[in-house]
Design a protein around this motif. Structure first.
Motif, PDB file in Angstrom:
ATOM      1  N   SER A  61      39.885  -5.861  -0.342  1.00  0.00           N
ATOM      2  CA  SER A  61      40.261  -6.698   0.877  1.00  0.00           C
ATOM      3  C   SER A  61      40.583  -5.788   1.927  1.00  0.00           C
ATOM      4  O   SER A  61      41.784  -5.097   1.991  1.00  0.00           O
ATOM      5  CB  SER A  61      41.211  -7.567   0.571  1.00  0.00           C
ATOM      6  N   GLU A  62      40.090  -5.960   3.063  1.00  0.00           N
ATOM      7  CA  GLU A  62      40.191  -5.276   4.412  1.00  0.00           C
ATOM      8  C   GLU A  62      39.150  -5.747   5.557  1.00  0.00           C
ATOM      9  O   GLU A  62      38.366  -6.506   5.275  1.00  0.00           O
ATOM     10  CB  GLU A  62      39.696  -3.582   4.272  1.00  0.00           C
ATOM     11  N   ASP A  63      40.035  -5.686   6.694  1.00  0.00           N
ATOM     12  CA  ASP A  63      39.217  -6.088   7.859  1.00  0.00           C
ATOM     13  C   ASP A  63      38.652  -7.600   7.919  1.00  0.00           C
ATOM     14  O   ASP A  63      37.568  -7.721   8.401  1.00  0.00           O
ATOM     15  CB  ASP A  63      38.212  -5.085   8.218  1.00  0.00           C
ATOM     16  N   GLY A  64      39.498  -8.462   7.108  1.00  0.00           N
ATOM     17  CA  GLY A  64      38.842  -9.976   7.372  1.00  0.00           C
ATOM     18  C   GLY A  64      37.685 -10.013   6.261  1.00  0.00           C
ATOM     19  O   GLY A  64      37.169 -11.001   6.250  1.00  0.00           O
ATOM     20  N   ILE A  65      37.498  -9.127   5.233  1.00  0.00           N
ATOM     21  CA  ILE A  65      36.481  -9.185   4.300  1.00  0.00           C
ATOM     22  C   ILE A  65      36.887  -8.845   3.011  1.00  0.00           C
ATOM     23  O   ILE A  65      37.342  -7.774   2.756  1.00  0.00           O
ATOM     24  CB  ILE A  65      34.963  -8.071   4.889  1.00  0.00           C
ATOM     25  N   THR A  66      36.551  -9.681   2.162  1.00  0.00           N
ATOM     26  CA  THR A  66      36.485  -9.570   0.643  1.00  0.00           C
ATOM     27  C   THR A  66      35.390  -9.038   0.035  1.00  0.00           C
ATOM     28  O   THR A  66      34.396  -9.518   0.093  1.00  0.00           O
ATOM     29  CB  THR A  66      37.076 -10.632  -0.024  1.00  0.00           C
ATOM     30  N   LYS A  67      35.383  -7.790  -0.516  1.00  0.00           N
ATOM     31  CA  LYS A  67      34.232  -7.342  -1.287  1.00  0.00           C
ATOM     32  C   LYS A  67      34.478  -7.272  -2.665  1.00  0.00           C
ATOM     33  O   LYS A  67      35.597  -6.934  -3.360  1.00  0.00           O
ATOM     34  CB  LYS A  67      33.968  -5.789  -0.964  1.00  0.00           C
ATOM     35  N   ILE A  68      33.605  -7.941  -3.363  1.00  0.00           N
ATOM     36  CA  ILE A  68      33.593  -8.175  -4.926  1.00  0.00           C
ATOM     37  C   ILE A  68      32.501  -7.021  -5.464  1.00  0.00           C
ATOM     38  O   ILE A  68      31.243  -7.365  -5.178  1.00  0.00           O
ATOM     39  CB  ILE A  68      33.334  -9.650  -5.444  1.00  0.00           C
ATOM     40  N   VAL A  69      32.803  -6.106  -6.161  1.00  0.00           N
ATOM     41  CA  VAL A  69      31.889  -5.014  -6.532  1.00  0.00           C
ATOM     42  C   VAL A  69      31.528  -5.196  -8.073  1.00  0.00           C
ATOM     43  O   VAL A  69      32.466  -4.932  -8.900  1.00  0.00           O
ATOM     44  CB  VAL A  69      32.479  -3.761  -6.109  1.00  0.00           C
ATOM     45  N   PHE A  70      30.344  -5.294  -8.431  1.00  0.00           N
ATOM     46  CA  PHE A  70      30.066  -5.107  -9.913  1.00  0.00           C
ATOM     47  C   PHE A  70      30.115  -3.425 -10.281  1.00  0.00           C
ATOM     48  O   PHE A  70      29.457  -2.678  -9.485  1.00  0.00           O
ATOM     49  CB  PHE A  70      28.487  -5.433  -9.974  1.00  0.00           C
ATOM     50  N   ASN A  71      30.894  -3.207 -11.046  1.00  0.00           N
ATOM     51  CA  ASN A  71      31.284  -1.876 -11.288  1.00  0.00           C
ATOM     52  C   ASN A  71      31.106  -1.493 -12.687  1.00  0.00           C
ATOM     53  O   ASN A  71      31.889  -0.821 -13.501  1.00  0.00           O
ATOM     54  CB  ASN A  71      32.684  -1.535 -10.892  1.00  0.00           C
ATOM     55  N   ARG A  72      30.051  -1.681 -13.167  1.00  0.00           N
ATOM     56  CA  ARG A  72      29.540  -1.198 -14.561  1.00  0.00           C
ATOM     57  C   ARG A  72      28.366  -0.528 -14.698  1.00  0.00           C
ATOM     58  O   ARG A  72      27.109  -1.037 -15.265  1.00  0.00           O
ATOM     59  CB  ARG A  72      29.494  -2.480 -15.586  1.00  0.00           C
ATOM     60  N   PRO A  73      28.159   0.603 -13.957  1.00  0.00           N
ATOM     61  CA  PRO A  73      26.989   1.080 -13.673  1.00  0.00           C
ATOM     62  C   PRO A  73      26.124   1.514 -14.827  1.00  0.00           C
ATOM     63  O   PRO A  73      24.862   1.507 -14.981  1.00  0.00           O
ATOM     64  CB  PRO A  73      26.827   2.263 -12.885  1.00  0.00           C
ATOM     65  N   THR A  74      26.837   2.104 -15.957  1.00  0.00           N
ATOM     66  CA  THR A  74      26.196   2.483 -17.077  1.00  0.00           C
ATOM     67  C   THR A  74      25.642   1.307 -17.801  1.00  0.00           C
ATOM     68  O   THR A  74      24.822   1.549 -18.657  1.00  0.00           O
ATOM     69  CB  THR A  74      27.505   3.175 -18.169  1.00  0.00           C
ATOM     70  N   LYS A  75      26.031   0.016 -17.510  1.00  0.00           N
ATOM     71  CA  LYS A  75      25.312  -0.934 -18.277  1.00  0.00           C
ATOM     72  C   LYS A  75      24.647  -2.126 -17.350  1.00  0.00           C
ATOM     73  O   LYS A  75      24.403  -3.073 -17.296  1.00  0.00           O
ATOM     74  CB  LYS A  75      26.512  -1.881 -18.831  1.00  0.00           C
ATOM     75  N   LYS A  76      24.101  -1.033 -16.070  1.00  0.00           N
ATOM     76  CA  LYS A  76      23.509  -1.927 -14.994  1.00  0.00           C
ATOM     77  C   LYS A  76      23.778  -2.942 -14.447  1.00  0.00           C
ATOM     78  O   LYS A  76      23.577  -3.916 -14.261  1.00  0.00           O
ATOM     79  CB  LYS A  76      22.062  -2.234 -15.585  1.00  0.00           C
ATOM     80  N   ASN A  77      25.403  -3.079 -14.782  1.00  0.00           N
ATOM     81  CA  ASN A  77      26.211  -4.037 -13.942  1.00  0.00           C
ATOM     82  C   ASN A  77      26.018  -5.295 -14.638  1.00  0.00           C
ATOM     83  O   ASN A  77      26.467  -6.421 -14.007  1.00  0.00           O
ATOM     84  CB  ASN A  77      25.950  -4.142 -12.731  1.00  0.00           C
ATOM     85  N   ALA A  78      25.570  -5.431 -16.015  1.00  0.00           N
ATOM     86  CA  ALA A  78      25.564  -6.703 -16.589  1.00  0.00           C
ATOM     87  C   ALA A  78      26.886  -7.350 -16.687  1.00  0.00           C
ATOM     88  O   ALA A  78      28.038  -6.666 -17.037  1.00  0.00           O
ATOM     89  CB  ALA A  78      25.134  -6.355 -18.129  1.00  0.00           C
ATOM     90  N   ILE A  79      26.786  -8.603 -16.651  1.00  0.00           N
ATOM     91  CA  ILE A  79      28.242  -9.518 -16.733  1.00  0.00           C
ATOM     92  C   ILE A  79      28.612  -9.842 -17.920  1.00  0.00           C
ATOM     93  O   ILE A  79      27.698 -10.639 -18.803  1.00  0.00           O
ATOM     94  CB  ILE A  79      27.940 -10.785 -15.695  1.00  0.00           C
ATOM     95  N   THR A  80      29.966  -9.409 -18.363  1.00  0.00           N
ATOM     96  CA  THR A  80      30.330  -9.992 -19.672  1.00  0.00           C
ATOM     97  C   THR A  80      31.187 -11.343 -19.134  1.00  0.00           C
ATOM     98  O   THR A  80      31.410 -11.583 -18.306  1.00  0.00           O
ATOM     99  CB  THR A  80      31.498  -8.965 -20.107  1.00  0.00           C
ATOM    100  N   LEU A  81      31.827 -11.860 -20.318  1.00  0.00           N
ATOM    101  CA  LEU A  81      32.544 -13.364 -20.105  1.00  0.00           C
ATOM    102  C   LEU A  81      33.824 -12.938 -19.539  1.00  0.00           C
ATOM    103  O   LEU A  81      34.201 -13.487 -18.640  1.00  0.00           O
ATOM    104  CB  LEU A  81      32.683 -13.819 -21.730  1.00  0.00           C
ATOM    105  N   GLN A  82      34.446 -11.617 -19.778  1.00  0.00           N
ATOM    106  CA  GLN A  82      35.442 -11.211 -19.276  1.00  0.00           C
ATOM    107  C   GLN A  82      35.311 -11.444 -17.657  1.00  0.00           C
ATOM    108  O   GLN A  82      36.162 -11.724 -16.734  1.00  0.00           O
ATOM    109  CB  GLN A  82      36.112  -9.937 -19.688  1.00  0.00           C
ATOM    110  N   MET A  83      34.241 -10.699 -17.114  1.00  0.00           N
ATOM    111  CA  MET A  83      33.764 -10.388 -15.775  1.00  0.00           C
ATOM    112  C   MET A  83      33.625 -11.798 -15.177  1.00  0.00           C
ATOM    113  O   MET A  83      34.002 -11.876 -13.800  1.00  0.00           O
ATOM    114  CB  MET A  83      32.745  -9.619 -15.595  1.00  0.00           C
ATOM    115  N   TYR A  84      33.126 -12.971 -15.914  1.00  0.00           N
ATOM    116  CA  TYR A  84      33.037 -14.145 -15.162  1.00  0.00           C
ATOM    117  C   TYR A  84      34.510 -14.602 -15.023  1.00  0.00           C
ATOM    118  O   TYR A  84      34.592 -15.226 -13.759  1.00  0.00           O
ATOM    119  CB  TYR A  84      32.606 -15.212 -16.413  1.00  0.00           C
ATOM    120  N   GLN A  85      35.452 -14.237 -15.721  1.00  0.00           N
ATOM    121  CA  GLN A  85      36.805 -14.922 -15.441  1.00  0.00           C
ATOM    122  C   GLN A  85      37.349 -13.969 -14.326  1.00  0.00           C
ATOM    123  O   GLN A  85      37.900 -14.627 -13.241  1.00  0.00           O
ATOM    124  CB  GLN A  85      37.652 -14.625 -16.653  1.00  0.00           C
ATOM    125  N   GLU A  86      37.036 -12.975 -14.224  1.00  0.00           N
ATOM    126  CA  GLU A  86      37.625 -12.021 -12.894  1.00  0.00           C
ATOM    127  C   GLU A  86      37.088 -12.248 -11.780  1.00  0.00           C
ATOM    128  O   GLU A  86      37.527 -12.421 -10.468  1.00  0.00           O
ATOM    129  CB  GLU A  86      37.284 -10.593 -13.465  1.00  0.00           C
TER     130      GLU A  86
END
Length: 289
Positions: A61-86
């Motif tokens: 969060s900065e300068d009035g913008i919230t950035k949500i970054v998929f940060n699982r590059p070794t798994k091609k940023n695939a989404i887990t159930l825990q990531m859903y919640q986050e």
């Protein structure tokens, strides 16, 4: 290019202010919002920025913008159930804070490769109860995007697959690099459309083109996505103009109805023999690579 469908709303002035704020911010920040290295996003941003989240989802969060970054590059940023919640928690926080817009992007070569399919298979290779939980979690996840009260922006820095593509119909702006591709291989996996795409995509690109993507799994380049109305060129990047109207208050009922119907079908498909076989074949081919 067909123009987006227009809806009568009582908050046009408010939405116009948001749109202008987002447009100016996008032009200034698009390069920095698209991480390209394999390094953790927490290491990429300065100490003066507010960073939250886990190792797989980073929220800045900065300068009035919230950035949500998929940060699982070794798994091609695939989404887990825990990531859903986050991600849902991050959206909830962003909906009430002082930020003007919320931006999604990915670390590494991929934007996001969709759902992590290993969540659907247990040690013996059989579909388990987590398949039903995934369908339920997916409905709640998509609902958070439908109800999000501020502009949503995607900076698609690389390939996007599955839910990462279908959700774009609920975004207000989509930037895409020339490395971006858009692929929804649902039929190959014995699945069905998700993310309200059965409702939003025909409105965006027409029924025939939507069918090519959602049913036949046609993969689009960034330029092809522009040609079909999913993204629109502006300067050196691509930015969507298609979904702003779809997020209006009087469309939420239709979007929630589409989400509920899709989730019911997905739950049925995930527990079917056809889906189980398709997933097993996919995982078998993947293991041989």
């Amino acid at each position: 290019m067909p123009k987006p469908v227009q809806f009568d709303v009582d908050n046009n002035a408010k939405q116009d202010r948001w749109k202008e704020t987002a447009r100016q911010s996008h032009v200034n920040l698009v390069s920095s919002l698209s991480p390209s290295s394999e390094a953790s996003s927490q290491e990429k941003y300065g100490a003066d920025e507010k960073v939250q989240g886990s190792k797989d989802i980073v929220v800045i969060s900065e300068d009035g913008i919230t950035k949500i970054v998929f940060n699982r590059p070794t798994k091609k940023n695939a989404i887990t159930l825990q990531m859903y919640q986050e991600i849902m928690l991050a959206l909830k926080n962003a909906s009430t804070d002082n930020s003007a817009i919320t931006v999604f992007t990915g670390t590494g070569d991929y934007y996001c490769s969709g759902n992590d399919l290993t969540n659907l298979i247990n040690a013996t290779g059989e579909i388990q109860e987590v398949a039903i939980k995934t369908a339920m979690a997916l409905r709640e996840f998509v609902s958070c995007f439908i109800d999000f009260p501020k502009p949503l922006v995607a900076v698609v820095n690389g390939p996007a697959i599955g839910i990462a593509v279908t959700l774009l119909g609920l975004f207000d702006a989509v930037y895409a690099s020339d490395k971006a591709t858009f692929h929804t291989p649902f039929s190959h996996l014995g699945h069905s459309p998700e993310g309200c795409s059965s409702y939003t995509f025909p409105k965006i690109m027409g029924s025939a083109k939507a069918t090519e993507m959602l049913v036949f799994g046609k993969k689009l380049t960034a330029r092809e996505a522009w040609a079909q109305g999913l993204v629109t060129e502006e300067g050196g990047y691509l930015v969507s103009q298609t979904s702003q109207e779809l997020m209006r208050k009087n469309e939420k009922q239709n979007l929630h109805a589409a989400n509920a119907e899709e989730s019911a079908v997905i739950q049925e498909r995930l527990t079917s023999e056809e889906s189980s076989n398709a997933l097993m074949n996919f995982m078998s081919r993947k293991a041989k690579l």
